[in-house]
Design a protein around this motif. Structure first.
Motif, PDB file in Angstrom:
ATOM      1  N   ILE A   1       0.853  -1.188   0.000  1.00  0.00           N
ATOM      2  CA  ILE A   1       0.000   0.000   0.000  1.00  0.00           C
ATOM      3  C   ILE A   1       0.886   1.234   0.000  1.00  0.00           C
ATOM      4  O   ILE A   1       1.820   1.364   0.798  1.00  0.00           O
ATOM      5  CB  ILE A   1      -0.932   0.008   1.232  1.00  0.00           C
ATOM      6  CG1 ILE A   1      -1.845  -1.213   1.169  1.00  0.00           C
ATOM      7  CG2 ILE A   1      -1.725   1.296   1.302  1.00  0.00           C
ATOM      8  CD1 ILE A   1      -2.689  -1.397   2.413  1.00  0.00           C
ATOM      9  N   ARG A   2       0.553   2.145  -0.909  1.00  0.00           N
ATOM     10  CA  ARG A   2       1.295   3.394  -1.012  1.00  0.00           C
ATOM     11  C   ARG A   2       0.286   4.524  -0.960  1.00  0.00           C
ATOM     12  O   ARG A   2      -0.458   4.738  -1.926  1.00  0.00           O
ATOM     13  CB  ARG A   2       2.083   3.431  -2.315  1.00  0.00           C
ATOM     14  CG  ARG A   2       2.885   4.677  -2.475  1.00  0.00           C
ATOM     15  CD  ARG A   2       3.755   4.605  -3.724  1.00  0.00           C
ATOM     16  NE  ARG A   2       4.479   5.858  -3.844  1.00  0.00           N
ATOM     17  CZ  ARG A   2       4.500   6.591  -4.930  1.00  0.00           C
ATOM     18  NH1 ARG A   2       3.862   6.187  -6.003  1.00  0.00           N
ATOM     19  NH2 ARG A   2       5.167   7.725  -4.959  1.00  0.00           N
ATOM     20  N   ASP A   3       0.271   5.227   0.121  1.00  0.00           N
ATOM     21  CA  ASP A   3      -0.635   6.357   0.259  1.00  0.00           C
ATOM     22  C   ASP A   3       0.036   7.592  -0.320  1.00  0.00           C
ATOM     23  O   ASP A   3       0.925   8.189   0.289  1.00  0.00           O
ATOM     24  CB  ASP A   3      -0.990   6.594   1.737  1.00  0.00           C
ATOM     25  CG  ASP A   3      -1.884   5.506   2.278  1.00  0.00           C
ATOM     26  OD1 ASP A   3      -2.698   4.993   1.487  1.00  0.00           O
ATOM     27  OD2 ASP A   3      -1.762   5.169   3.468  1.00  0.00           O
ATOM     28  N   HIS A   4      -0.388   7.933  -1.529  1.00  0.00           N
ATOM     29  CA  HIS A   4       0.194   9.092  -2.196  1.00  0.00           C
ATOM     30  C   HIS A   4      -0.898   9.800  -2.978  1.00  0.00           C
ATOM     31  O   HIS A   4      -1.625   9.174  -3.748  1.00  0.00           O
ATOM     32  CB  HIS A   4       1.314   8.651  -3.155  1.00  0.00           C
ATOM     33  CG  HIS A   4       1.939   9.784  -3.906  1.00  0.00           C
ATOM     34  ND1 HIS A   4       2.763  10.705  -3.312  1.00  0.00           N
ATOM     35  CD2 HIS A   4       1.860  10.130  -5.208  1.00  0.00           C
ATOM     36  CE1 HIS A   4       3.170  11.573  -4.215  1.00  0.00           C
ATOM     37  NE2 HIS A   4       2.622  11.243  -5.375  1.00  0.00           N
ATOM     38  N   LEU A   5      -1.001  11.084  -2.790  1.00  0.00           N
ATOM     39  CA  LEU A   5      -1.953  11.888  -3.531  1.00  0.00           C
ATOM     40  C   LEU A   5      -1.241  12.453  -4.747  1.00  0.00           C
ATOM     41  O   LEU A   5      -0.289  13.219  -4.609  1.00  0.00           O
ATOM     42  CB  LEU A   5      -2.496  13.025  -2.649  1.00  0.00           C
ATOM     43  CG  LEU A   5      -3.515  13.947  -3.328  1.00  0.00           C
ATOM     44  CD1 LEU A   5      -4.751  13.152  -3.722  1.00  0.00           C
ATOM     45  CD2 LEU A   5      -3.882  15.078  -2.386  1.00  0.00           C
ATOM     46  N   PHE A   6      -1.680  12.031  -5.929  1.00  0.00           N
ATOM     47  CA  PHE A   6      -1.027  12.474  -7.152  1.00  0.00           C
ATOM     48  C   PHE A   6      -1.455  13.893  -7.484  1.00  0.00           C
ATOM     49  O   PHE A   6      -2.630  14.246  -7.396  1.00  0.00           O
ATOM     50  CB  PHE A   6      -1.377  11.538  -8.321  1.00  0.00           C
ATOM     51  CG  PHE A   6      -0.701  10.206  -8.220  1.00  0.00           C
ATOM     52  CD1 PHE A   6       0.605  10.045  -8.630  1.00  0.00           C
ATOM     53  CD2 PHE A   6      -1.374   9.112  -7.694  1.00  0.00           C
ATOM     54  CE1 PHE A   6       1.238   8.827  -8.532  1.00  0.00           C
ATOM     55  CE2 PHE A   6      -0.750   7.888  -7.596  1.00  0.00           C
ATOM     56  CZ  PHE A   6       0.560   7.747  -8.013  1.00  0.00           C
TER      57      PHE A   6
ATOM     58  N   ASP B   1       3.553  15.679 -10.423  1.00  0.00           N
ATOM     59  CA  ASP B   1       4.085  14.320 -10.568  1.00  0.00           C
ATOM     60  C   ASP B   1       4.308  13.950 -12.027  1.00  0.00           C
ATOM     61  O   ASP B   1       5.116  13.080 -12.351  1.00  0.00           O
ATOM     62  CB  ASP B   1       3.125  13.305  -9.934  1.00  0.00           C
ATOM     63  CG  ASP B   1       3.080  13.439  -8.423  1.00  0.00           C
ATOM     64  OD1 ASP B   1       4.062  13.880  -7.848  1.00  0.00           O
ATOM     65  OD2 ASP B   1       2.026  13.085  -7.848  1.00  0.00           O
ATOM     66  N   LEU B   2       3.591  14.594 -12.939  1.00  0.00           N
ATOM     67  CA  LEU B   2       3.698  14.289 -14.354  1.00  0.00           C
ATOM     68  C   LEU B   2       4.745  15.135 -15.075  1.00  0.00           C
ATOM     69  O   LEU B   2       5.027  14.899 -16.249  1.00  0.00           O
ATOM     70  CB  LEU B   2       2.338  14.475 -15.044  1.00  0.00           C
ATOM     71  CG  LEU B   2       1.226  13.572 -14.505  1.00  0.00           C
ATOM     72  CD1 LEU B   2      -0.085  13.926 -15.167  1.00  0.00           C
ATOM     73  CD2 LEU B   2       1.567  12.127 -14.711  1.00  0.00           C
ATOM     74  N   ASN B   3       5.331  16.111 -14.417  1.00  0.00           N
ATOM     75  CA  ASN B   3       6.337  16.958 -15.053  1.00  0.00           C
ATOM     76  C   ASN B   3       7.590  16.180 -15.399  1.00  0.00           C
ATOM     77  O   ASN B   3       8.146  16.313 -16.476  1.00  0.00           O
ATOM     78  CB  ASN B   3       6.697  18.156 -14.150  1.00  0.00           C
ATOM     79  CG  ASN B   3       5.590  19.189 -14.131  1.00  0.00           C
ATOM     80  OD1 ASN B   3       4.729  19.220 -15.003  1.00  0.00           O
ATOM     81  ND2 ASN B   3       5.598  20.029 -13.109  1.00  0.00           N
ATOM     82  N   ASN B   4       8.095  15.396 -14.490  1.00  0.00           N
ATOM     83  CA  ASN B   4       9.304  14.621 -14.711  1.00  0.00           C
ATOM     84  C   ASN B   4       9.024  13.182 -14.277  1.00  0.00           C
ATOM     85  O   ASN B   4       9.380  12.777 -13.183  1.00  0.00           O
ATOM     86  CB  ASN B   4      10.463  15.224 -13.903  1.00  0.00           C
ATOM     87  CG  ASN B   4      11.790  14.639 -14.310  1.00  0.00           C
ATOM     88  OD1 ASN B   4      11.859  13.820 -15.209  1.00  0.00           O
ATOM     89  ND2 ASN B   4      12.833  15.075 -13.655  1.00  0.00           N
TER      90      ASN B   4
END
Length: 120
Positions: A106-111, A115-118
């Motif tokens: 489980i990875r709790d990460h709010l995208f 995050d899409l820049n690099n």
């Protein structure tokens, strides 16, 4: 015109290899062969094309052999001892034991859009 230059470069390379072999082995026959190839290569475009074709095939085969030899040496001299050392130390990097629950982590990460820049 560029193809003619490549043919002449092949002839020059063969003559230089012949000179190098002469200085290493001290056999005058090699010098004579290099001289004849150089003269015929300058005099005849057809001969230069023939020599260029065969020289290209020979260097291609030598390149493949070198790749195999060097990669094999790197594998056995560098990678195998490192792998054996890591195995002796118990650091394989591979999960060999089956986890109790699941392989899912489980990875709790709010995208965000940053995050899409690099991505890499």
């Amino acid at each position: 015109m560029e193809e003619l230059v490549k043919k002449k470069e092949s002839i020059l390379a063969i003559v230089l290899v012949g000179l190098l072999l002469y200085f290493i082995t001290k056999r005058p026959q090699i010098l004579y062969v290099a001289f004849v190839i150089g003269i015929f290569g300058l005099a005849s475009s057809a001969f230069a094309g023939f020599v260029h074709k065969w020289w290209g095939m020979l260097t291609g085969v030598i390149g493949k052999i070198n790749n195999i030899v060097f990669l094999t040496l790197i594998y056995w001299v560098v990678l195998t001892p490192v792998a054996l050392l890591m195995r002796l130390l118990g650091k394989t990097g591979v999960t060999l034991k089956k986890p109790v629950g699941s392989n899912f982590k489980i990875r709790d990460h709010l995208f965000t859009k940053n995050d899409l820049n690099n991505p890499w």
